[in-house]
Design a protein around this motif. Sequence first.
Motif, PDB file in Angstrom:
ATOM      1  N   ARG A   1      51.140  32.876  61.381  1.00  0.00           N
ATOM      2  CA  ARG A   1      51.742  32.748  60.690  1.00  0.00           C
ATOM      3  C   ARG A   1      51.300  33.441  59.366  1.00  0.00           C
ATOM      4  O   ARG A   1      50.191  33.836  59.091  1.00  0.00           O
ATOM      5  CB  ARG A   1      51.021  31.222  60.174  1.00  0.00           C
ATOM      6  CG  ARG A   1      51.480  30.126  58.822  1.00  0.00           C
ATOM      7  CD  ARG A   1      50.074  29.809  58.314  1.00  0.00           C
ATOM      8  NE  ARG A   1      49.887  28.497  59.826  1.00  0.00           N
ATOM      9  CZ  ARG A   1      51.011  26.937  59.693  1.00  0.00           C
ATOM     10  NH1 ARG A   1      51.332  26.856  57.749  1.00  0.00           N
ATOM     11  NH2 ARG A   1      50.367  26.345  60.125  1.00  0.00           N
ATOM     12  N   ILE A   2      52.159  34.625  58.698  1.00  0.00           N
ATOM     13  CA  ILE A   2      51.761  34.999  57.682  1.00  0.00           C
ATOM     14  C   ILE A   2      52.277  35.027  56.734  1.00  0.00           C
ATOM     15  O   ILE A   2      51.931  35.875  55.588  1.00  0.00           O
ATOM     16  CB  ILE A   2      52.529  36.736  58.810  1.00  0.00           C
ATOM     17  CG1 ILE A   2      54.021  36.896  58.263  1.00  0.00           C
ATOM     18  CG2 ILE A   2      51.277  37.595  59.446  1.00  0.00           C
ATOM     19  CD1 ILE A   2      54.388  38.585  58.742  1.00  0.00           C
ATOM     20  N   ASP A   3      53.675  33.415  56.156  1.00  0.00           N
ATOM     21  CA  ASP A   3      54.010  33.210  55.455  1.00  0.00           C
ATOM     22  C   ASP A   3      52.895  31.613  55.033  1.00  0.00           C
ATOM     23  O   ASP A   3      53.061  31.029  55.603  1.00  0.00           O
ATOM     24  CB  ASP A   3      55.174  33.283  55.333  1.00  0.00           C
ATOM     25  CG  ASP A   3      55.882  34.181  55.781  1.00  0.00           C
ATOM     26  OD1 ASP A   3      56.341  34.869  55.058  1.00  0.00           O
ATOM     27  OD2 ASP A   3      56.431  34.312  56.943  1.00  0.00           O
ATOM     28  N   HIS A   4      52.123  32.034  53.520  1.00  0.00           N
ATOM     29  CA  HIS A   4      51.333  31.026  53.196  1.00  0.00           C
ATOM     30  C   HIS A   4      51.164  29.810  52.418  1.00  0.00           C
ATOM     31  O   HIS A   4      52.677  30.873  51.253  1.00  0.00           O
ATOM     32  CB  HIS A   4      50.207  31.710  53.274  1.00  0.00           C
ATOM     33  CG  HIS A   4      49.662  32.294  54.557  1.00  0.00           C
ATOM     34  ND1 HIS A   4      48.964  31.110  56.125  1.00  0.00           N
ATOM     35  CD2 HIS A   4      49.716  33.268  55.217  1.00  0.00           C
ATOM     36  CE1 HIS A   4      49.042  32.106  56.538  1.00  0.00           C
ATOM     37  NE2 HIS A   4      48.925  33.198  55.927  1.00  0.00           N
ATOM     38  N   VAL A   5      51.069  29.312  52.433  1.00  0.00           N
ATOM     39  CA  VAL A   5      50.669  27.988  50.577  1.00  0.00           C
ATOM     40  C   VAL A   5      49.579  27.471  51.276  1.00  0.00           C
ATOM     41  O   VAL A   5      48.638  27.028  51.965  1.00  0.00           O
ATOM     42  CB  VAL A   5      51.580  27.101  50.971  1.00  0.00           C
ATOM     43  CG1 VAL A   5      51.491  26.233  49.812  1.00  0.00           C
ATOM     44  CG2 VAL A   5      53.078  26.733  51.307  1.00  0.00           C
ATOM     45  N   MET A   6      48.919  28.304  49.784  1.00  0.00           N
ATOM     46  CA  MET A   6      47.395  27.791  49.465  1.00  0.00           C
ATOM     47  C   MET A   6      47.435  27.235  48.571  1.00  0.00           C
ATOM     48  O   MET A   6      48.123  27.540  47.413  1.00  0.00           O
ATOM     49  CB  MET A   6      46.729  28.879  49.505  1.00  0.00           C
ATOM     50  CG  MET A   6      46.435  29.877  51.061  1.00  0.00           C
ATOM     51  SD  MET A   6      45.487  31.251  50.916  1.00  0.00           S
ATOM     52  CE  MET A   6      45.927  31.976  52.472  1.00  0.00           C
ATOM     53  N   ALA A   7      45.918  26.708  47.889  1.00  0.00           N
ATOM     54  CA  ALA A   7      45.723  25.772  46.678  1.00  0.00           C
ATOM     55  C   ALA A   7      44.587  25.573  46.647  1.00  0.00           C
ATOM     56  O   ALA A   7      43.298  26.148  47.217  1.00  0.00           O
ATOM     57  CB  ALA A   7      46.618  24.301  47.045  1.00  0.00           C
ATOM     58  N   ARG A   8      44.401  25.285  45.542  1.00  0.00           N
ATOM     59  CA  ARG A   8      42.886  25.428  44.500  1.00  0.00           C
ATOM     60  C   ARG A   8      43.239  23.671  43.003  1.00  0.00           C
ATOM     61  O   ARG A   8      44.477  24.012  42.567  1.00  0.00           O
ATOM     62  CB  ARG A   8      42.482  26.242  43.751  1.00  0.00           C
ATOM     63  CG  ARG A   8      40.929  26.170  43.123  1.00  0.00           C
ATOM     64  CD  ARG A   8      40.526  27.323  42.359  1.00  0.00           C
ATOM     65  NE  ARG A   8      41.085  27.345  41.017  1.00  0.00           N
ATOM     66  CZ  ARG A   8      41.458  28.477  39.870  1.00  0.00           C
ATOM     67  NH1 ARG A   8      40.731  30.049  41.037  1.00  0.00           N
ATOM     68  NH2 ARG A   8      41.824  28.474  39.062  1.00  0.00           N
ATOM     69  N   GLY A   9      42.936  22.642  43.901  1.00  0.00           N
ATOM     70  CA  GLY A   9      42.936  21.665  42.657  1.00  0.00           C
ATOM     71  C   GLY A   9      43.540  20.539  43.013  1.00  0.00           C
ATOM     72  O   GLY A   9      44.255  19.935  42.355  1.00  0.00           O
ATOM     73  N   ALA A  10      43.954  20.707  44.497  1.00  0.00           N
ATOM     74  CA  ALA A  10      45.502  20.038  44.694  1.00  0.00           C
ATOM     75  C   ALA A  10      44.940  20.467  46.632  1.00  0.00           C
ATOM     76  O   ALA A  10      44.511  21.392  46.725  1.00  0.00           O
ATOM     77  CB  ALA A  10      46.653  20.801  44.562  1.00  0.00           C
ATOM     78  N   THR A  11      45.560  19.613  47.185  1.00  0.00           N
ATOM     79  CA  THR A  11      45.099  18.504  48.745  1.00  0.00           C
ATOM     80  C   THR A  11      46.149  19.038  49.469  1.00  0.00           C
ATOM     81  O   THR A  11      47.374  18.476  49.201  1.00  0.00           O
ATOM     82  CB  THR A  11      44.245  17.141  48.863  1.00  0.00           C
ATOM     83  OG1 THR A  11      43.331  17.326  47.956  1.00  0.00           O
ATOM     84  CG2 THR A  11      44.219  17.978  50.324  1.00  0.00           C
ATOM     85  N   PRO A  12      46.259  20.299  50.278  1.00  0.00           N
ATOM     86  CA  PRO A  12      47.697  20.121  51.068  1.00  0.00           C
ATOM     87  C   PRO A  12      47.973  18.879  52.182  1.00  0.00           C
ATOM     88  O   PRO A  12      46.274  18.778  52.947  1.00  0.00           O
ATOM     89  CB  PRO A  12      47.566  22.005  51.813  1.00  0.00           C
ATOM     90  CG  PRO A  12      46.785  22.385  51.281  1.00  0.00           C
ATOM     91  CD  PRO A  12      45.813  21.410  50.187  1.00  0.00           C
ATOM     92  N   THR A  13      48.631  18.032  51.595  1.00  0.00           N
ATOM     93  CA  THR A  13      49.401  17.025  53.170  1.00  0.00           C
ATOM     94  C   THR A  13      49.601  17.414  53.600  1.00  0.00           C
ATOM     95  O   THR A  13      49.890  16.398  54.599  1.00  0.00           O
ATOM     96  CB  THR A  13      49.180  16.138  52.146  1.00  0.00           C
ATOM     97  OG1 THR A  13      50.665  16.083  51.576  1.00  0.00           O
ATOM     98  CG2 THR A  13      48.817  15.811  51.236  1.00  0.00           C
ATOM     99  N   GLY A  14      49.796  18.509  54.505  1.00  0.00           N
ATOM    100  CA  GLY A  14      50.755  18.820  55.450  1.00  0.00           C
ATOM    101  C   GLY A  14      51.697  20.129  54.987  1.00  0.00           C
ATOM    102  O   GLY A  14      52.430  20.452  54.452  1.00  0.00           O
TER     103      GLY A  14
END
Length: 321
Positions: free
Chosen positions: A289-302
């Motif tokens: 997995r080299i393509d990513h979604v990352m967040a700050r101040g928000a919660t990844p739910t899936g």
Amino acid sequence: MSAPRRERSPRARGPWVLVSSAVLVAGLLAFHPAVPNAVGNVGSLLETFLAWLGLVVVALLVLAALRRSAIAVAAVALPAVVWVVVFGASVFSGSGIAGVREQASVLTVLQHNVADDNADPGGTARALAGAGADLVALQELTPQALPVYEAALAPEHPHRLVVGTVGLWSRYPLTDGRPVDIKPKDITADWNRGLRATVRTPAGDIAAYVAHLPSVRIRPQDGFGTAWRDESAAALATALDAEKLERVVLLGDLNGTVHDRGLSPLTSRLTPALDGFGFTWPAAFPLARIDHVMARGATPTGTWVLPATGSDHLPTVARLR
């Protein structure tokens, strides 16, 4: 005069070979940050394919069972437990696509390296347009293919920002769009692979970053070449530190996994979306997995991957609450 010492037979030594191998694999899983990068960046190379040590664990379990050795089976249980500790939270989270889609969320985002040699940009564009995402981030855009993506995405994503070879399409208005300088200092060519924009969602503003970090290569002379990628990740982290908005999402081809220490400037600042393995590259037989979604101040739910397009990467989708 004492009798000569008898050597152990290969069969007698077998369980201890398995025990030693099991301890080694458990150590690599648990203490991979301790594997040095001094020679050929072997530490980062190990971390890129760390999840695949699970196959080694399975092979060791099979061999231990075939030998009917209780001590070998018990020893191999050690790396099995460590693997579950390292990867179990994401692999066995149980949210899945169906569960995720039932949850209320602020934003659905899509990340895809569309490949500059994509022979079917039209098909790729239609697949992305129909994915139902609020934000679509693309890398390796070419001047020839850009109008194709613009035409397909515009009806549902009328707001867009393109910088160099990266672009962002949005269902919601975009403001404060600008390039983000993540170019390694040794690259002298025209090279624009980062952008930032404010997305004005119904739930409030969120800063969206799109990035394409330099590729890594395995070469006999210098091993796993990550220097440019690591330098670019550090530059992106500096930009994130200067970000004024509380909520941030990063979408990109980062050319590394979340366990790779080269991406620690990003993973230490943002929360990756990590449901399942979600391997995105290469599309024909995904290994990492080299393509990513990352967040700050928000919660990844899936997060989940979409079917292959004309690219050598798979699209990845995530929901942020």
